[in-house]
Enzyme design. Structure first.
Site, PDB file in Angstrom:
ATOM      1  N   CYS A 186     -11.454  10.548   8.009  1.00  0.00           N
ATOM      2  CA  CYS A 186     -11.685  11.288   9.269  1.00  0.00           C
ATOM      3  C   CYS A 186     -12.980  12.087   9.284  1.00  0.00           C
ATOM      4  CB  CYS A 186     -10.520  12.229   9.542  1.00  0.00           C
ATOM      5  SG  CYS A 186      -8.963  11.404   9.824  1.00  0.00           S
TER       6      CYS A 186
ATOM      7  N   GLN B 190      -3.117  -5.145  12.056  1.00  0.00           N
ATOM      8  CA  GLN B 190      -4.076  -4.125  12.485  1.00  0.00           C
ATOM      9  C   GLN B 190      -3.454  -2.731  12.346  1.00  0.00           C
ATOM     10  OE1 GLN B 190      -7.176  -4.341  13.135  1.00  0.00           O
ATOM     11  NE2 GLN B 190      -7.626  -6.398  13.860  1.00  0.00           N
TER      12      GLN B 190
ATOM     13  N   CYS C   8     -10.606  15.907   2.210  1.00  0.00           N
ATOM     14  CA  CYS C   8     -10.167  14.533   1.935  1.00  0.00           C
ATOM     15  C   CYS C   8     -11.249  13.567   2.399  1.00  0.00           C
ATOM     16  CB  CYS C   8      -8.815  14.250   2.589  1.00  0.00           C
ATOM     17  SG  CYS C   8      -8.857  13.433   4.179  1.00  0.00           S
TER      18      CYS C   8
ATOM     19  N   TYR D 127      -9.572 -17.807  10.491  1.00  0.00           N
ATOM     20  CA  TYR D 127      -9.220 -16.557   9.795  1.00  0.00           C
ATOM     21  C   TYR D 127      -8.069 -15.902  10.569  1.00  0.00           C
ATOM     22  CZ  TYR D 127     -13.997 -17.502   8.212  1.00  0.00           C
ATOM     23  OH  TYR D 127     -15.130 -18.105   7.741  1.00  0.00           O
TER      24      TYR D 127
ATOM     25  N   ASP E 234     -12.486 -14.386  13.434  1.00  0.00           N
ATOM     26  CA  ASP E 234     -12.164 -13.014  13.011  1.00  0.00           C
ATOM     27  C   ASP E 234     -12.238 -12.957  11.490  1.00  0.00           C
ATOM     28  OD1 ASP E 234     -11.387 -10.388  12.930  1.00  0.00           O
ATOM     29  OD2 ASP E 234      -9.285 -10.761  13.390  1.00  0.00           O
TER      30      ASP E 234
ATOM     31  N   CYS F 211     -15.162  -6.749  12.217  1.00  0.00           N
ATOM     32  CA  CYS F 211     -14.891  -5.395  11.745  1.00  0.00           C
ATOM     33  C   CYS F 211     -16.098  -4.830  11.000  1.00  0.00           C
ATOM     34  CB  CYS F 211     -13.666  -5.381  10.832  1.00  0.00           C
ATOM     35  SG  CYS F 211     -13.849  -6.396   9.349  1.00  0.00           S
TER      36      CYS F 211
ATOM     37  N   CYS G  99      -7.769  19.393  11.080  1.00  0.00           N
ATOM     38  CA  CYS G  99      -6.638  19.729  10.217  1.00  0.00           C
ATOM     39  C   CYS G  99      -7.145  20.509   8.999  1.00  0.00           C
ATOM     40  CB  CYS G  99      -5.910  18.460   9.785  1.00  0.00           C
ATOM     41  SG  CYS G  99      -6.790  17.486   8.560  1.00  0.00           S
TER      42      CYS G  99
ATOM     43  N   GLU H 112      -5.894 -20.096   7.935  1.00  0.00           N
ATOM     44  CA  GLU H 112      -5.884 -18.861   7.151  1.00  0.00           C
ATOM     45  C   GLU H 112      -5.689 -19.216   5.680  1.00  0.00           C
ATOM     46  OE1 GLU H 112      -5.866 -15.451   5.358  1.00  0.00           O
ATOM     47  OE2 GLU H 112      -6.257 -15.458   7.507  1.00  0.00           O
TER      48      GLU H 112
END
Length: 449
Positions: free
Chosen positions: A80, A286, A77, A314, A380, A407, A71, A335
């Site tokens: 990405c 997510q 920016c 979690y 998680d 993650c 793009c 949680e």
């Protein structure tokens, strides 16, 4: 090589998380970003005996693998960073990086793994947080992302490729509306101004859209006129709610000190693996809906045969526990965020599920109160990994199996050492790419006692 040197170098290696490296005069120079094969102009920031830190000032020559369309904001920016790399090549890079992480941490039994793709590398984001500002000091109002290497500058990302057309239309319409209104953006250093953020969320499987305009209380403005403008836009999805969040905190994060509903309802819905979920303005979900379906399908496959009791630690708003609820007679989730637990309880009712229980509290405290023993524990955790106190209690349950969803594979490597020392062994590893065109990737590890 010394501090403040300007070098022209080639990016030699890409480490997990978006760090590039090059060996210069026997010293390993590390820097944020870079694609292997690029020739870049580099500022040397720090130099030690065996390592140094740098900052890419510009890309002088692209790498041979950079053949995908980009793009107009690419390279400007801050998002990405791998958009120019074909998606199959991105998957190969992430696979090799994750294997390297395991091996460097001593988990050499992981010699190979599969990284599952996002169903689409484009227009997949279901949440975007845009910032008001300007590109040059005193310039025209911009709404978009912080510019790379210039965090006070805002790039107007009107053609962003990782959000769909509805996001782009709302972004452009919002920018034009507030330019015409001649309202000042918030200046972080001066703590002055009005317009702060635009947060957009969308149910990718329902089409529900939530718009959240974030300002300070330093001015008074009739936001009903803004909401009225938005409701007249022609969109593929449907705006379910428009909110005005007031945030006078000094932090640049979106902190909901007060929320005013301008239109519709505060929450919206999305669907994951045929389960419906209610999403409140600041609850976690997510950010790649279809990618999350790939992730949770992989989790179900790795659970295998139906269990008696599964602990979902979690657990957030209950998305994992609810989507795998048919794999256990009972699921217990914990949680720390009370709002998320209340949402999880509502999501149980919404899906007519009777075998899930969610508890509000710190995992490090609550797991020690449970007398039941699970056959399998789902983990998680946040990016920092598992708190040592919680880890001790998790191990004390002596669960036959643990499924760790991470993650942040770097934190995962440490936690795996602790679990292995407690008698667990790695049985299976799968990567899931929820963050196409970025250096990030989810990792699932199945451990057995």
């Amino acid at each position: 090589m010394k501090k403040r040197d300007i070098l022209e170098i080639k990016v030699e290696n890409m480490e997990f998380g978006g760090t590039g490296t090059t060996v210069v005069d026997g010293i390993k120079l590390s820097y944020k970003g870079g694609i292997a094969g690029q020739k870049v102009k580099m500022l040397v920031k720090k130099v030690r005996k065996t390592k140094a830190e740098g900052k890419i000032l510009s890309v002088l020559e692209p790498a041979e693998i950079e053949t995908s369309p980009t793009c107009p904001h690419y390279g400007i920016c801050g998002g990405c960073s791998m958009l120019s790399v074909p998606y199959d090549e991105q998957i190969s890079i992430k696979k090799n990086q994750i294997i390297e992480l395991f091996n460097e941490a001593g988990h050499t039994e992981v010699a190979d793994l599969e990284v599952l793709k996002s169903p689409s590398p484009y227009e997949y984001k279901n949440k975007m947080e845009f910032t008001f500002g300007d590109k040059e000091k005193g310039g025209e109002l911009m709404l978009g992302m912080h510019a790379k290497n210039s965090p006070m500058s805002i790039e107007y990302v009107h053609s962003c490729m990782i959000v769909d057309e509805d996001y782009r239309k709302i972004l452009v319409a919002t920018t034009e509306f507030f330019r015409n209104a001649n309202l000042p953006h918030y200046r972080v250093l001066a703590h002055e101004g009005y317009l702060r953020h635009l947060v957009l969320r969308k149910g990718k499987n329902t089409g529900d859209i939530q718009v959240n305009i974030v300002t300070t209380t330093q001015l008074e403005f009739d936001m009903d006129t803004y909401a009225n403008m938005l409701t007249k836009l022609t969109l593929n999805g449907e705006i379910k709610g428009i909110l005005h969040t007031f945030n006078d905190s000094l932090s640049d994060a979106v902190i909901p000190e007060k929320i005013n509903l301008l239109y519709g309802v505060t929450d919206f819905e999305d669907i994951l693996l045929d389960k419906r979920f209610n999403i409140s303005p600041f609850s976690f979900f997510q950010t790649n809906t279809h990618g999350a379906e790939v992730l949770y399908s992989a989790v179900k496959d790795m659970i295998g045969d139906k269990k008696d009791i599964i602990f979902d630690l979690y657990s957030g708003t209950g998305t994992i526990g609810i989507t795998v609820s048919d794999k256990a007679n009972k699921i217990v989730g914990i949680e720390i965020i009370e709002e998320a637990v209340e949402a999880a309880k509502e999501n149980i009712k919404k899906n007519n599920i009777t075998n899930c229980e969610f508890i509000a509290g710190d995992v490090a405290t609550e797991v020690s109160k449970i007398s039941e023993n699970p056959e399998l524990i789902l983990l998680d955790p946040p990016r920092a990994g598992i708190h040592p106190k919680a880890m001790g209690d998790i191990i004390s349950f002596n669960s036959k199996e643990i499924l760790y969803i991470s993650c942040n594979p770097k934190a995962l490597m440490h936690d795996l050492k602790v679990l292995k020392s407690a008698g667990y062994k790695i049985k299976e590893v799968v990567g899931v790419d929820l963050f196409a065109n970025t250096p990030h990737c989810e990792t699932i590890v199945k451990l057995q006692k």
